[in-house]
Design a protein around this motif. Sequence first.
Motif, PDB file in Angstrom:
ATOM      1  N   ILE A   7       0.840  -1.211   0.000  1.00 14.38           N
ATOM      2  CA  ILE A   7       0.000   0.000   0.000  1.00 14.38           C
ATOM      3  C   ILE A   7       0.865   1.248   0.000  1.00 14.38           C
ATOM      4  O   ILE A   7       0.581   2.226  -0.698  1.00 14.38           O
ATOM      5  N   CYS A   8       1.962   1.209   0.753  1.00 10.98           N
ATOM      6  CA  CYS A   8       2.893   2.341   0.820  1.00 10.98           C
ATOM      7  C   CYS A   8       3.532   2.584  -0.552  1.00 10.98           C
ATOM      8  O   CYS A   8       3.643   3.727  -0.996  1.00 10.98           O
ATOM      9  N   ASP A   9       3.930   1.490  -1.239  1.00 13.57           N
ATOM     10  CA  ASP A   9       4.524   1.608  -2.578  1.00 13.57           C
ATOM     11  C   ASP A   9       3.537   2.219  -3.566  1.00 13.57           C
ATOM     12  O   ASP A   9       3.904   3.060  -4.391  1.00 13.57           O
ATOM     13  N   ILE A  10       2.282   1.779  -3.470  1.00 14.63           N
ATOM     14  CA  ILE A  10       1.251   2.296  -4.371  1.00 14.63           C
ATOM     15  C   ILE A  10       1.026   3.788  -4.129  1.00 14.63           C
ATOM     16  O   ILE A  10       0.913   4.577  -5.078  1.00 14.63           O
ATOM     17  N   PHE A  14       1.755   6.816  -6.941  1.00 13.56           N
ATOM     18  CA  PHE A  14       0.804   7.802  -7.448  1.00 13.56           C
ATOM     19  C   PHE A  14       1.207   9.239  -7.099  1.00 13.56           C
ATOM     20  O   PHE A  14       0.873  10.172  -7.834  1.00 13.56           O
ATOM     21  N   GLN A  15       1.930   9.426  -6.008  1.00 19.13           N
ATOM     22  CA  GLN A  15       2.432  10.763  -5.674  1.00 19.13           C
ATOM     23  C   GLN A  15       3.394  11.261  -6.745  1.00 19.13           C
ATOM     24  O   GLN A  15       3.464  12.464  -7.022  1.00 19.13           O
ATOM     25  N   TYR A  16       4.139  10.351  -7.351  1.00 15.09           N
ATOM     26  CA  TYR A  16       5.063  10.714  -8.425  1.00 15.09           C
ATOM     27  C   TYR A  16       4.365  10.777  -9.785  1.00 15.09           C
ATOM     28  O   TYR A  16       4.628  11.669 -10.595  1.00 15.09           O
ATOM     29  N   VAL A  17       3.485   9.818 -10.030  1.00 12.72           N
ATOM     30  CA  VAL A  17       2.971   9.629 -11.393  1.00 12.72           C
ATOM     31  C   VAL A  17       1.819  10.576 -11.739  1.00 12.72           C
ATOM     32  O   VAL A  17       1.773  11.118 -12.859  1.00 12.72           O
ATOM     33  N   ILE A  18       0.895  10.803 -10.819  1.00 12.80           N
ATOM     34  CA  ILE A  18      -0.271  11.641 -11.132  1.00 12.80           C
ATOM     35  C   ILE A  18       0.135  13.045 -11.587  1.00 12.80           C
ATOM     36  O   ILE A  18      -0.339  13.532 -12.631  1.00 12.80           O
ATOM     37  N   VAL A 307      11.977  -2.539  -8.269  1.00  9.70           N
ATOM     38  CA  VAL A 307      11.975  -2.062  -9.657  1.00  9.70           C
ATOM     39  C   VAL A 307      10.842  -2.730 -10.423  1.00  9.70           C
ATOM     40  O   VAL A 307      10.055  -2.072 -11.115  1.00  9.70           O
ATOM     41  N   LYS A 308      10.736  -4.052 -10.276  1.00 12.33           N
ATOM     42  CA  LYS A 308       9.681  -4.795 -10.987  1.00 12.33           C
ATOM     43  C   LYS A 308       8.294  -4.409 -10.483  1.00 12.33           C
ATOM     44  O   LYS A 308       7.342  -4.328 -11.261  1.00 12.33           O
ATOM     45  N   ARG A 309       8.179  -4.171  -9.171  1.00  8.75           N
ATOM     46  CA  ARG A 309       6.889  -3.810  -8.593  1.00  8.75           C
ATOM     47  C   ARG A 309       6.415  -2.458  -9.136  1.00  8.75           C
ATOM     48  O   ARG A 309       5.250  -2.300  -9.513  1.00  8.75           O
ATOM     49  N   ILE A 310       7.330  -1.496  -9.188  1.00  7.22           N
ATOM     50  CA  ILE A 310       6.974  -0.174  -9.718  1.00  7.22           C
ATOM     51  C   ILE A 310       6.643  -0.270 -11.199  1.00  7.22           C
ATOM     52  O   ILE A 310       5.676   0.340 -11.682  1.00  7.22           O
TER      53      ILE A 310
END
Length: 441
Positions: A7-10, A14-18, A307-310
């Motif tokens: 959940i933290c990774d997600i 989104f903080q970076y991508v949005i 890396v793979k998760r992101i």
Amino acid sequence: MKQTRDICDIKIFFQYVIPSVLSFALSGVYAIVDGFFIRNSIGDLGLSAVNIAYPIVAVIQALGTGIGMGGAIYYSIYMAEKKEEQAKEFIAGALWVLILSSVILTISVLLLNGTLLGLLGASGRLLALGKEYIAVIALGASMQVVGTGLVPFIRNHGGSFYAMVSMITGFVTNIILDYLFVWILKQGVSGAAWATVIGQGVTMLIAFAFLLRKKQFVLNIPFSKFGKVSASILKIGIAPFGLTMSPNISLIIINRFSVVYGGEPAVATYACIAYVICIVYLILQGVGDGSQPLLSRHYGEKNFDKVKRIRTLAYEFALLLSAIGCIIMYLTRESLGLLFGTSKQVNTEIANIMPVFLVSVPFVAVLRITTASFYATEKSMFSYVLTFIEPLFMLVLMIILPPLFGGQIMIWWSTVLARILSALLAVILKNHVDKKEMKCL
């Protein structure tokens, strides 16, 4: 514990991508807004002059993106490796490369603008207006190159929202000045060019303010290291530069073949489709470039699982956005031509052909994310292949398929098939890299 970590990774993703997605979407609207003001103030000739000069503007912006991304990726990797001094060398190196390249670009475009526009097909009054527009763009090239080049550094320093604000502020400035210079003061295409340049200048100043506030504005780099740092920046930067330029190369190829098989109506049809679908492609690039700081950081930490998760999150989000984009474009396909003032014939053709192009959008999502993940993790050669393979596939297919299977309709399908083949190649290369990294663990 694992669920909390996921959940933290997600959340961080989104903080970076949005903000990155919103910024790229905005850049796609940029050209449409300029076209709107010029078309309604100067007419078709003014719009044609700006459109025919656009590849030169695209090179200027792509140059800043490529250099900035190349420097920012190394900055993020070295910061993850706790090598702060080396990381700052890449800020300084990138700034000097941005400054030097913008000076060279300004001089070159000012001296060769007539020749370049002639090669792009301008002549007569169209050439005169194009030179008027490009002369101003060239004078402000440094602001465009440096402003665009600083944005990746802001993202890689955790300032994705700030990077978005800087681009939005520049965009709003451009709209206000377009209205003032083009509509009120009647300054024509040069007014539109000044609005663009000043808008980019505002973005540049806000970016400088961020780096100064974070004490990351560095120009000091030993001369002995400058060559190696610059070479590393350019090595990585070729891929994001090419990715930004790729739609323009594809546009030239499509237009060349469409003139032969479908004539002016076919060119006009794809011009409208390209305007709209390019916004979706930019949004997908926003997902890739937004996830780049996280990919580079985890790569620098040697945390290949993350890396793979992101990367997986980026694939999933890009495919979701591509599906939403396809639904919107499909539902609005019968009115898209009217937005650009096309004839009834062209508007009907847009409605008929749009579903063909929508087939390729999910494949473009896969291609953009894979390419971004490669240059974010120093897989330069693979990123080069994926960046330039699509126009090559397109060219080969357009030479072979239309004469055999049906003229203009096969021009459209050649475009789609080229993107599908490029995405399949991307998956093959990704799997190859994953297997190689698994053996190293």
